[in-house]
Design an enzyme around this catalytic site. Structure first.
Site, PDB file in Angstrom:
ATOM      1  CE  LYS A 254      -1.545  -4.305   3.445  1.00  0.00           C
ATOM      2  NZ  LYS A 254      -1.870  -5.616   2.864  1.00  0.00           N
TER       3      LYS A 254
ATOM      4  CE1 TYR B 131      -3.756  -2.143   5.512  1.00  0.00           C
ATOM      5  CE2 TYR B 131      -3.189   0.081   4.795  1.00  0.00           C
ATOM      6  CZ  TYR B 131      -3.579  -1.216   4.500  1.00  0.00           C
ATOM      7  OH  TYR B 131      -3.765  -1.581   3.190  1.00  0.00           O
TER       8      TYR B 131
ATOM      9  CB  SER C 198      -0.850  -0.013   1.278  1.00  0.00           C
ATOM     10  OG  SER C 198      -1.416   1.243   1.513  1.00  0.00           O
TER      11      SER C 198
END
Ligand SMILES: NC(=O)c1ccc[n+]([C@@H]2O[C@H](COP(=O)([O-])OP(=O)(O)OC[C@H]3O[C@@H](n4cnc5c(N)ncnc54)[C@H](O)[C@@H]3O)[C@@H](O)[C@H]2O)c1
Length: 320
Positions: free
Chosen positions: A145, A141, A117
């Site tokens: 990643k 988050y 991402s």
């Protein structure tokens, strides 16, 4: 080739499954259905219900179906939730990835594609984000990643697996209404939601150093993104090594421009209300799309109008 798509019943995964089967690849899906919808999948794609944390199941699936490549999309993806529940995000996103990579190595699978991402970059102060822009995620988050990319690369080197990490920018649109994103976590569904309730869209901050003062993002049609996976899968065939690549259009669109196009598409042009900036929003986040074009021979073809038109048809289907 037989590809296992984890998270294939999700919004993006279902588009990837469709693009890959449409191009003649054999595909099967593993999804725990925590957010997935089986009806999104083409009828001829087998769906196994199970978790990427279940190593025994993964080993069985890889062996029984003679899987030769994996596209790993299964993950939790909500930034605010990751701030509130960091251990869950590390466990599911990173633990699930480690478990899967162990099974992949044991089964001798040689190709691995990972959903990363733009969140890995954090909020860099640059006009165009290249893959060399330093990564500094600003929430758990994004951290999962980035650490996931490191793990994919290390496991690839250790076990002779060719890998590609795709760093998606802001995904929108749908190839068909029934494939649309049903969550309300980004600007397009958030504005649809406000309009459907009879409320004005909200813009968070119009005093950023951008042409119209609102934040600028790189939006990518999910069908273009799905085609990028196909291009990456083909790239992996017959090559070794590790590639990390941005998947965006390389063009910025401001929040105010998005709200205007949404007004045109929905026919509800009520003016937006401007609210204070949200903490953590970068003024500009736009991908350099050069490496994707050079290495994968892939570039986005669809524009913002097409994203919003198709997303709106999906919204109407799910919110009648
Ligand atoms: N949507 C975006 O804008 C965006 C942007 C960048 C990256 N991504 C990444 O793309 C991937 C797919 O995102 P999406 O928007 O389709 O989300 P989604 O929630 O629609 O899809 C994720 C799918 O994975 C499944 N899943 C979750 N945890 C699982 C687990 N442990 N085992 C098996 N299945 C599991 C869910 O049921 C769901 O079907 C994610 O990895 C996400 O982080 C998405």
């Amino acid at each position: 080739m037989t590809w296992l798509i984890t998270g294939g019943a999700g919004y993006i995964g279902a588009h990837v499954a469709r693009a890959m089967t449409g191009a003649g690849e054999r595909v099967l899906v593993l999804d725990d259905l925590s957010a997935g919808v089986p009806a999104r999948l083409p009828a001829d794609v087998p769906l196994m219900r199970g978790s990427s944390l279940d190593g025994g199941l993964l080993k069985r699936v890889l062996a029984e179906h003679a899987v030769t490549g994996v596209v790993h999309l299964a993950a939790r993806k909500q930034v605010a939730e990751s701030v509130a529940q960091p251990t869950r995000y590390y466990q599911e996103n990173l633990g699930g990835l480690a478990t899967l990579l162990e099974a992949v190595a044991e089964a001798g699978v040689e190709r691995f594609l990972f959903s990363s991402s733009a969140a890995v970059y954090g909020n860099p102060d640059v006009e165009l984000i290249t893959e060399e822009t330093p990564c500094a995620p600003v929430n758990p988050y994004g951290e999962t990643k980035l650490a996931g990319e490191w793990l994919v690369r290390a496991a690839g080197q250790a076990h002779g697996i060719s890998t590609v990490c795709l760093r998606y920018f802001n995904v929108a649109g749908a190839a068909a209404p029934e494939l649309a994103d049903t969550g309300v976590f980004n600007i397009v569904p958030m504005v649809f939601d406000r309009l459907t309730r009879g409320e004005a869209p909200r813009i968070f901050g119009d005093d950023y150093p951008t042409p119209d003062g609102t934040c600028v993002r790189d939006y990518i049609h999910v069908s273009d993104l799905a085609e990028a996976h196909l291009a990456a899968a083909r790239h992996l065939s017959g090559r070794s090594g590790a590639l990390t690549v941005n998947i965006g259009r390389g063009a910025g669109v401001s929040v105010r421009e998005m709200v205007t196009v949404i007004g045109e598409v929905t026919g509800d042009r009520r003016p937006a209300v401007v609210e204070p900036r949200r903490p953590g929003d970068a003024p500009v986040s736009v991908a350099s799309a050069a490496r994707a074009a050079e290495t994968l021979g892939w570039s986005a073809r669809r524009g913002v109008r097409e994203m919003i038109d198709s997303a709106w048809r999906g919204w109407l289907l799910h919110h009648r």
